[in-house]
Design an enzyme around this catalytic site. Structure first.
Site, PDB file in Angstrom:
ATOM      1  N   ASN A  47     -27.301 137.825  11.477  1.00 59.17           N
ATOM      2  CA  ASN A  47     -26.654 137.149  12.604  1.00 59.17           C
ATOM      3  C   ASN A  47     -25.434 137.988  13.000  1.00 59.17           C
ATOM      4  OD1 ASN A  47     -25.344 135.463  14.380  1.00 59.17           O
ATOM      5  ND2 ASN A  47     -24.823 133.890  12.870  1.00 59.17           N
ATOM      6  N   TRP A  48     -25.589 138.725  14.086  1.00 58.81           N
ATOM      7  CA  TRP A  48     -24.512 139.651  14.487  1.00 58.81           C
ATOM      8  C   TRP A  48     -23.367 138.927  15.208  1.00 58.81           C
ATOM      9  CZ3 TRP A  48     -27.773 144.356  16.723  1.00 58.81           C
ATOM     10  CH2 TRP A  48     -28.575 144.880  15.691  1.00 58.81           C
ATOM     11  N   LYS A  49     -23.537 137.668  15.493  1.00 56.47           N
ATOM     12  CA  LYS A  49     -22.503 136.868  16.176  1.00 56.47           C
ATOM     13  C   LYS A  49     -21.998 137.593  17.435  1.00 56.47           C
ATOM     14  CE  LYS A  49     -21.388 134.787  11.784  1.00 56.47           C
ATOM     15  NZ  LYS A  49     -20.465 134.025  10.997  1.00 56.47           N
ATOM     16  N   HIS A  71     -26.050 126.527  14.252  1.00 57.66           N
ATOM     17  CA  HIS A  71     -25.139 127.256  13.357  1.00 57.66           C
ATOM     18  C   HIS A  71     -23.825 126.477  13.265  1.00 57.66           C
ATOM     19  CE1 HIS A  71     -22.405 130.351  11.877  1.00 57.66           C
ATOM     20  NE2 HIS A  71     -23.473 130.950  11.398  1.00 57.66           N
ATOM     21  N   GLU A 100     -20.878 127.348  13.463  1.00 54.36           N
ATOM     22  CA  GLU A 100     -19.897 127.698  14.510  1.00 54.36           C
ATOM     23  C   GLU A 100     -20.244 127.008  15.821  1.00 54.36           C
ATOM     24  OE1 GLU A 100     -20.121 131.947  13.971  1.00 54.36           O
ATOM     25  OE2 GLU A 100     -19.242 131.683  11.988  1.00 54.36           O
ATOM     26  N   GLU A 160     -26.350 126.683   4.874  1.00 55.52           N
ATOM     27  CA  GLU A 160     -25.130 127.475   4.977  1.00 55.52           C
ATOM     28  C   GLU A 160     -23.922 126.578   4.727  1.00 55.52           C
ATOM     29  OE1 GLU A 160     -25.726 131.245   7.366  1.00 55.52           O
ATOM     30  OE2 GLU A 160     -25.250 129.715   8.831  1.00 55.52           O
ATOM     31  N   GLY A 166     -18.332 133.516   6.029  1.00 52.99           N
ATOM     32  CA  GLY A 166     -17.272 134.448   6.424  1.00 52.99           C
ATOM     33  C   GLY A 166     -16.033 134.373   5.562  1.00 52.99           C
ATOM     34  N   SER A 213     -21.626 134.370   2.967  1.00 47.07           N
ATOM     35  CA  SER A 213     -21.085 135.482   2.183  1.00 47.07           C
ATOM     36  C   SER A 213     -22.112 136.127   1.260  1.00 47.07           C
ATOM     37  CB  SER A 213     -19.839 135.030   1.403  1.00 47.07           C
ATOM     38  OG  SER A 213     -18.837 134.613   2.317  1.00 47.07           O
TER      39      SER A 213
HETATM   40  C1  PEP Z   1     -23.399 133.177   9.064  1.00 48.93           C
HETATM   41  O1  PEP Z   1     -22.523 133.114   9.916  1.00 48.93           O
HETATM   42  O2  PEP Z   1     -24.537 132.742   9.311  1.00 48.93           O
HETATM   43  C2  PEP Z   1     -23.046 133.769   7.783  1.00 48.93           C
HETATM   44  C3  PEP Z   1     -23.789 133.491   6.758  1.00 48.93           C
HETATM   45  O3  PEP Z   1     -21.930 134.584   7.756  1.00 48.93           O
HETATM   46  P1  PEP Z   1     -21.381 135.432   6.495  1.00 48.93           P
HETATM   47  O4  PEP Z   1     -22.567 136.110   5.845  1.00 48.93           O
HETATM   48  O5  PEP Z   1     -20.421 136.403   7.082  1.00 48.93           O
HETATM   49  O6  PEP Z   1     -20.745 134.451   5.563  1.00 48.93           O
END
Ligand code: PEP
Length: 250
Positions: free
Chosen positions: A9-11, A95, A97, A166, A172, A212
C-alpha cells in the site's frame, strides 16, 4: 491450501516516474514467485502507467480506495469501472486511515465491497482495533462487529475476498503485533466468517496481517496458520525491503 498474498500500500507517495521505477523493480524481483500473489497499490495518478509496465507479468495491480457508485456527480471520486478500465485486480477498502480521517463506516465499506465484487474486483477489506480499544479489552468485540458489518450480505462470495487485520496501533508506528497476538485475531476473524458464510468460505478466505511488517518480522508472522500474507505500508516503498517480505511468504 490458501495461496499467500503480499500487497504493498503505497498510500499518498510516489510521483508517476517514481511509481513506475518501483513497479519495475518489484516486477523484476518477483517474476519467479508464482506461489504467492504479489500486489502493488499505487496512488490513483500512477495506476495506468504502473498497469502498463506490469502487464503480462504475475504482479497484480490494486487501488487504495473507490466509490461504490458506477458513475455520476461525485467530484473527486473514482468508480469500480474506472479501476477495471486500467486493469486493477484488487482494491483496498476500509483502511483505518479512510475510517479515521475520512469518516468511512462499516456500512460505507459494505456498499463498496458489494460494488467491487459486482465489478470483479477483489476487495482487501481492512479491520482492526485502536490501542485504546485493545487496552480496554475490546479487540474481539470491535473486530467481530467490523467483520460482520463490512461483510453483511456477501454470503459465500466472501471466499473471493481478502481481509486485512491491521491493528491501528501497529500501522506506521514501528510497533507490530506479536505473531501470537495476530494469529489469535486472525483465528477469530476466520471463525466469524465461518458463522456468517459457512465452513468452505472460512477455509478459503485469505486473511493478511498489516501493521509495521518488515523483513525482520515477516517470516515469523507469515508462519502462523491463519496468517495468509501481509498488507505492507512503509516497507513497500522501497523494492529491496518489499521483495524481502515477499520472499518470507512461503
Ligand atoms: C498500512 O497502512 O496498511 C500499513 C500496514 O502500514 P505500515 O506497514 O507502514 O505499518
Amino acid at each position: 491450501m490458501r495461496k499467500k498474498i503480499v500487497a504493498g500500500n503505497w498510500k499518498m507517495n510516489k510521483t508517476v516516474g517514481e511509481a513506475v521505477e518501483l513497479a519495475l523493480a518489484v516486477r523484476d524481483g518477483c517474476s519467479d514467485r508464482s506461489d504467492v500473489d504479489v500486489v502493488v497499490c499505487p496512488p490513483f495518478t500512477a495506476l495506468k502507467p504502473v498497469s502498463d509496465v506490469i502487464a503480462n507479468s504475475p504482479l497484480k495491480l490494486g487501488a487504495q480506495n473507490m466509490h461504490a457508485e458506477k458513475s455520476g456527480a461525485f467530484t473527486g471520486e473514482i468508480s469500480p469501472a474506472m479501476l477495471r478500465d486500467v486493469y486493477c485486480h484488487y482494491v483496498i477498502l476500509g483502511h483505518s486511515e479512510r475510517r479515521s480521517l475520512f469518516g468511512e463506516t462499516d456500512a460505507v465499506v459494505n456498499r463498496k465491497v458489494k460494488a467491487a465484487l459486482e465489478h470483479h474486483l477483489i476487495p482487501i477489506v481492512c479491520v482492526g482495533e485502536t490501542l485504546e480499544q485493545r487496552e480496554a479489552g475490546q479487540t474481539e468485540t470491535i473486530v467481530r462487529s467490523q467483520v460482520e458489518d463490512s461483510l453483511e450480505g456477501i454470503g459465500e462470495a466472501v471466499a473471493r475476498l481478502v481481509i486485512a487485520y491491521e491493528p491501528v496501533w501497529a500501522i506506521g508506528t514501528g510497533r507490530n503485533a506479536t505473531p501470537e497476538q495476530a494469529q489469535e485475531v486472525h483465528h477469530l476473524i476466520r471463525e466469524v466468517v465461518r458463522a456468517m458464510c459457512g465452513a468452505a468460505a472460512a477455509q478459503a478466505v485469505r486473511i493478511q496481517y498489516g501493521g509495521s511488517v518488515k523483513p525482520s518480522n515477516a517470516r515469523e508472522l507469515f508462519a502462523k496458520p491463519d496468517i495468509d500474507g501481509g498488507l505492507i505500508g512503509g516497507a513497500s516503498l522501497e523494492a529491496p525491503s518489499f521483495l524481502e517480505i515477499v520472499r518470507a511468504a512461503v
